[in-house]
Design a protein around this motif. Structure first.
Motif, PDB file in Angstrom:
ATOM      1  N   TYR A 283      24.555   2.218  12.604  1.00  0.00           N
ATOM      2  CA  TYR A 283      24.068   3.293  12.176  1.00  0.00           C
ATOM      3  C   TYR A 283      24.612   4.545  12.349  1.00  0.00           C
ATOM      4  O   TYR A 283      25.085   5.559  11.554  1.00  0.00           O
ATOM      5  CB  TYR A 283      22.460   3.470  12.507  1.00  0.00           C
ATOM      6  N   ASN A 284      25.273   4.597  13.674  1.00  0.00           N
ATOM      7  CA  ASN A 284      26.042   5.792  14.390  1.00  0.00           C
ATOM      8  C   ASN A 284      27.463   5.831  13.472  1.00  0.00           C
ATOM      9  O   ASN A 284      28.134   6.943  13.342  1.00  0.00           O
ATOM     10  CB  ASN A 284      26.053   5.772  15.433  1.00  0.00           C
ATOM     11  N   LYS A 285      28.085   4.655  13.746  1.00  0.00           N
ATOM     12  CA  LYS A 285      29.548   4.488  13.285  1.00  0.00           C
ATOM     13  C   LYS A 285      29.765   4.107  11.698  1.00  0.00           C
ATOM     14  O   LYS A 285      31.004   4.671  11.342  1.00  0.00           O
ATOM     15  CB  LYS A 285      30.117   3.586  13.943  1.00  0.00           C
TER      16      LYS A 285
ATOM     17  N   THR B 118      22.181   0.017  15.859  1.00  0.00           N
ATOM     18  CA  THR B 118      22.220   1.534  16.376  1.00  0.00           C
ATOM     19  C   THR B 118      23.693   1.834  16.094  1.00  0.00           C
ATOM     20  O   THR B 118      24.037   2.837  15.574  1.00  0.00           O
ATOM     21  CB  THR B 118      21.987   1.902  17.899  1.00  0.00           C
TER      22      THR B 118
END
Lengths: 235, 219
Positions: A178-180, A175
């Motif tokens: 994926y976000n950063k 996660t």
């Protein structure tokens, strides 16, 4: 009778040459050295002819001890400030702990200092219930605890859909990446971002359970850590 | 000014005692020697099959004549170390008459793992060897060599009639991890394009029991 004459020779040796040699050696060691990672267990990786090097950044290492205890080591990017070690670890910790708290609402909150402590730690691996306690410990106690009572719980859960703690960590890593940092995420999925390090004498079942967990988290592409074996034949 | 000074200069002994310097250097060297790892870890790439059920149904039907399965087995001693490693293999899918496990070991002989794989992968290896010759003579660069090998492997895997090994590696729980890695490594050495790490299926267990006289995991 004449006295025996002892010739007086100077006992001073010219150390310049010696100094030259030592400086050369020192330079050699300084340039070639990679520091030993502090790990709770030392494992001897199995030999293989593959010569692809282990990435020294942007890498997640799963360490499997001979007793089957599992530890994680997170390394962020070296060059950019985008996903430094500290930031990567902090984010993963927050994400994983939040997920854990959903099923264990009574668990204590993480303090800022605990989070900060965590961001400095290379290899970690304690059950979530001991995590806050572990982070409050002194450095030597922490190492002791890792060895004695460490290991991320990894048994595949029978209940469908419920993640075990190892899967919580894996999911948190996914996660966060994926976000950063989408590029790093594709790196992880592509197989260059995660590796298993296990001892050569270990029974395969220890590694198998790690792989099963990864498969469940849809990380199907990974590397195995090996040590270089020279083949007679060459390329 | 400078000339004046020079004329008055006293002659000092320019020798410096290097002993403390050497002492310090030795200490530093010792420190670095103890703290470094010369052996850098290497990595081996591996792709795991998915364990999602919906995807499993779309399993590619492989040509049974090319299939070959390795079963790795061993025992775990009281220290938790895997010992007595054994490797068995069978060709095909194990359902035909007379299918049985044959023991095999690592080594360079004709009937060892490598010899057998090379025998089954002749066509591709011939191509690779030709490229290797060229590479040795310096006619092609490293990168071209790798690219050409990849191309050949791709071509082979797309050609459905090609004779090539499709290897299934099936370690039991007691298999030695080093053996699994070694077998995976053999795949790279022999340029085997298709191989996968799988758990044992029912057929494998039956064959295992036939060969060893006891069920899988029992002793």
């Amino acid at each position: 009778m004449g006295k025996v004459k002892i010739k007086k020779t100077s006992t001073i040796i010219d150390m310049t040459a010696m100094s030259d040699v030592t400086v050369l050696l020192l330079t050699f060691f300084m340039l070639t050295s990679t520091f030993l990672q502090k790990e709770p267990v030392q494992v001897i990786t199995p030999p293989a002819t593959s010569d692809a090097p282990v990435p020294d950044q942007k890498f997640v290492q799963v360490l499997v001890s001979p007793e089957g205890k599992v530890y994680l080591n997170l390394t962020g990017a070296k060059d950019s400030t985008l996903l430094s070690n500290e930031f990567f670890r902090t984010e993963v910790l927050k994400s994983a702990y939040d997920e854990y708290k959903k099923s264990h609402p009574s668990a204590p909150d993480l303090t800022v200092s605990q989070t900060k402590e965590f961001s400095k730690i290379g290899t970690f691996g304690v059950p979530m219930k001991d995590l806050t306690k572990w982070l409050d410990m002194r450095l030597d106690q922490r190492d002791e605890f890792l060895k004695e009572k460490g290991g991320i719980p990894i048994q595949m859960s029978v209940k469908d859909g419920a993640r075990n703690e190892f899967q919580i960590w894996l999911n948190a890593i996914k996660t966060v990446l994926y976000n950063k940092d989408p590029e790093l995420f594709s790196n992880l999925i592509g197989g260059d971002g995660i590796g298993i390090k296990a001892g050569q004498d270990s029974p395969f079942s220890l590694v198998d359970v790690v792989m099963d967990n990864m498969k469940t988290e849809e990380i199907n592409n990974l590397v195995l850590m090996t040590s270089l074996k020279i083949e007679e034949e060459g390329k | 000014m400078a000339k004046k000074d020079k004329s008055r200069q006293k002659k000092f002994d320019t020798r410096i005692d290097f002993t403390p310097m050497v002492d310090m250097n030795m200490l530093l060297i010792t420190f670095f020697m103890l703290c470094t790892t010369m052996l850098k870890s290497q990595t081996l790439n591996l792709i795991l099959p998915t364990n999602k059920n919906e995807d499993k149904e779309q399993d590619i039907k492989i040509q049974q004549s090319n299939a070959i399965s390795f079963i790795l087995d061993g025992t775990v001693d009281k220290n938790g170390k895997a010992i007595n490693s054994k490797i068995y293999y069978y060709a095909g899918d194990g359902t035909e008459e007379g299918a049985a496990l044959t023991e095999i070991n690592f080594g360079n002989g004709k009937d060892a793992v490598r010899g057998m794989l090379q025998d089954r992968n002749k066509a591709l290896l011939k191509e690779v060897n030709e490229l290797k010759e060229k590479w040795k003579k310096g006619e092609i660069a490293d990168s071209t060599f790798n690219k050409k090998v990849k191309e050949a492997q791709k071509k082979q895997s797309e050609d459905l009639t090609a004779k090539r090994p499709i290897v299934m590696i099936k370690p039991t729980a007691n298999a030695c991890y080093a053996d699994v890695v070694r077998l995976l490594d053999e795949m790279q050495i022999n340029y085997v394009t298709s191989f996968m790490l799988q758990p044992l299926n029912k057929q494998d267990s039956t064959l295992y029991e036939q060969k060893l006289g006891h069920a899988l995991g029992a002793k």
